[in-house]
Design a protein around this motif. Sequence first.
Motif, PDB file in Angstrom:
ATOM      1  N   ALA A  58       0.814  -1.226   0.000  1.00 35.06           N
ATOM      2  CA  ALA A  58       0.000   0.000   0.000  1.00 35.06           C
ATOM      3  C   ALA A  58       0.841   1.267   0.000  1.00 35.06           C
ATOM      4  O   ALA A  58       0.524   2.227  -0.698  1.00 35.06           O
ATOM      5  CB  ALA A  58      -0.927  -0.003   1.220  1.00 35.06           C
ATOM      6  N   PHE A  59       1.946   1.276   0.763  1.00 36.38           N
ATOM      7  CA  PHE A  59       2.661   2.527   1.028  1.00 36.38           C
ATOM      8  C   PHE A  59       4.072   2.594   0.460  1.00 36.38           C
ATOM      9  O   PHE A  59       4.674   3.665   0.456  1.00 36.38           O
ATOM     10  CB  PHE A  59       2.728   2.772   2.546  1.00 36.38           C
ATOM     11  N   GLY A  60       4.606   1.479  -0.010  1.00 30.81           N
ATOM     12  CA  GLY A  60       5.948   1.500  -0.572  1.00 30.81           C
ATOM     13  C   GLY A  60       6.982   1.993   0.421  1.00 30.81           C
ATOM     14  O   GLY A  60       7.010   1.565   1.578  1.00 30.81           O
ATOM     15  N   ASP A  61       7.806   2.947  -0.028  1.00 29.85           N
ATOM     16  CA  ASP A  61       8.886   3.440   0.841  1.00 29.85           C
ATOM     17  C   ASP A  61       8.405   4.472   1.864  1.00 29.85           C
ATOM     18  O   ASP A  61       9.213   5.056   2.580  1.00 29.85           O
ATOM     19  CB  ASP A  61      10.032   4.016   0.008  1.00 29.85           C
ATOM     20  N   LYS A  62       7.087   4.677   1.946  1.00 25.22           N
ATOM     21  CA  LYS A  62       6.548   5.579   2.961  1.00 25.22           C
ATOM     22  C   LYS A  62       6.373   4.884   4.309  1.00 25.22           C
ATOM     23  O   LYS A  62       5.925   5.506   5.271  1.00 25.22           O
ATOM     24  CB  LYS A  62       5.213   6.171   2.504  1.00 25.22           C
ATOM     25  N   ILE A  63       6.711   3.604   4.359  1.00 24.72           N
ATOM     26  CA  ILE A  63       6.645   2.880   5.623  1.00 24.72           C
ATOM     27  C   ILE A  63       7.921   2.061   5.790  1.00 24.72           C
ATOM     28  O   ILE A  63       8.427   1.475   4.826  1.00 24.72           O
ATOM     29  CB  ILE A  63       5.396   1.968   5.693  1.00 24.72           C
ATOM     30  N   LYS A  64       8.444   2.068   6.992  1.00 24.16           N
ATOM     31  CA  LYS A  64       9.652   1.309   7.293  1.00 24.16           C
ATOM     32  C   LYS A  64       9.418   0.506   8.566  1.00 24.16           C
ATOM     33  O   LYS A  64       9.416   1.049   9.666  1.00 24.16           O
ATOM     34  CB  LYS A  64      10.848   2.248   7.473  1.00 24.16           C
ATOM     35  N   THR A  65       9.183  -0.778   8.395  1.00 35.92           N
ATOM     36  CA  THR A  65       8.995  -1.669   9.534  1.00 35.92           C
ATOM     37  C   THR A  65       9.247  -3.090   9.088  1.00 35.92           C
ATOM     38  O   THR A  65       9.214  -3.394   7.887  1.00 35.92           O
ATOM     39  CB  THR A  65       7.580  -1.546  10.127  1.00 35.92           C
ATOM     40  N   SER A  66       9.520  -3.960  10.013  1.00 31.41           N
ATOM     41  CA  SER A  66       9.670  -5.389   9.751  1.00 31.41           C
ATOM     42  C   SER A  66       9.342  -6.133  11.031  1.00 31.41           C
ATOM     43  O   SER A  66       9.356  -5.560  12.128  1.00 31.41           O
ATOM     44  CB  SER A  66      11.090  -5.725   9.284  1.00 31.41           C
ATOM     45  N   VAL A  67       9.029  -7.401  10.901  1.00 26.99           N
ATOM     46  CA  VAL A  67       8.642  -8.203  12.050  1.00 26.99           C
ATOM     47  C   VAL A  67       9.880  -8.612  12.846  1.00 26.99           C
ATOM     48  O   VAL A  67      10.856  -9.099  12.288  1.00 26.99           O
ATOM     49  CB  VAL A  67       7.861  -9.454  11.595  1.00 26.99           C
ATOM     50  N   THR A  68       9.830  -8.392  14.161  1.00 27.76           N
ATOM     51  CA  THR A  68      10.917  -8.781  15.056  1.00 27.76           C
ATOM     52  C   THR A  68      10.435  -9.906  15.970  1.00 27.76           C
ATOM     53  O   THR A  68       9.649  -9.666  16.885  1.00 27.76           O
ATOM     54  CB  THR A  68      11.379  -7.585  15.912  1.00 27.76           C
ATOM     55  N   PRO A  69      10.873 -11.150  15.737  1.00 22.17           N
ATOM     56  CA  PRO A  69      10.458 -12.265  16.593  1.00 22.17           C
ATOM     57  C   PRO A  69      11.154 -12.196  17.955  1.00 22.17           C
ATOM     58  O   PRO A  69      12.349 -11.924  18.030  1.00 22.17           O
ATOM     59  CB  PRO A  69      10.902 -13.509  15.814  1.00 22.17           C
ATOM     60  N   ILE A  70      10.405 -12.439  19.023  1.00 24.32           N
ATOM     61  CA  ILE A  70      10.940 -12.394  20.385  1.00 24.32           C
ATOM     62  C   ILE A  70      10.480 -13.640  21.139  1.00 24.32           C
ATOM     63  O   ILE A  70       9.314 -14.044  21.021  1.00 24.32           O
ATOM     64  CB  ILE A  70      10.466 -11.122  21.119  1.00 24.32           C
ATOM     65  N   GLU A  71      11.374 -14.218  21.907  1.00 27.19           N
ATOM     66  CA  GLU A  71      11.051 -15.403  22.702  1.00 27.19           C
ATOM     67  C   GLU A  71       9.903 -15.076  23.651  1.00 27.19           C
ATOM     68  O   GLU A  71       9.890 -14.028  24.278  1.00 27.19           O
ATOM     69  CB  GLU A  71      12.305 -15.836  23.475  1.00 27.19           C
TER      70      GLU A  71
END
Length: 223
Positions: free
Chosen positions: A103-116
């Motif tokens: 939807a937003f291309g380079d207008k959003i910066k995030t990624s999933v961070t897995p945590i125990e």
Amino acid sequence: NSASPLLNVNCRKALAEAIDLDRYVKEREAGVTSPANGPFPVGSLGYLQDSGYPKFNLAQAKTDMDTCLKEIGKPAAEFSFNTTNDPFNVESNQLIVSMWKTAFGDKIKTSVTPIEQGQYIGLALVGTFNAFGWRNFGGLDPEELFYWWFSGTSSPIGTLALNFGRFQDKEIDAALAATRSTADPAKRKEAAQTVNRVFGKQVYNLWLYWTLWTVAANPKVRN
């Protein structure tokens, strides 16, 4: 968390509008659950067919994201997104991030961070996150959910709080108090629906689906 773009309601609205809940439920829930528009499912006291929660709408999502970025004065919405390290949960939340990036291309910066998972609850309690995936709010009555949303159960970042998001909303506080202070079913229903509408308007949480539970028992077991 003071620098998080998620403090801006237009950012939250944009993210909600970019999630295709029907696709999510089909691909991650095998189509057996229902997309959620708030904390209260069908049959519960505060349920509303239309809670005001943003619907999937990519055009509106792009507009609201542009408004968000203008208001926060940044070229992109950048934030952390935590999940437990369970492979299924990681993949589910990666699907959400992929929808946002589409939807937003380079207008959003995030990624999933897995945590125990043993560490996960501690980070939520002290507010060490921007966004995180969570299953919660399993009370049968809105009064049972009081401590998750009341301003008094919020506290500064770094200290323990059951109001994980630490939002403080006077309208929700008043409605929650009303569910505790009256036995009138009509007034309690009205108060619970007010809570639902405020969640829909403010988008404090991004809802995905209502969890499906079952209770199994032998028909011979009675009383």
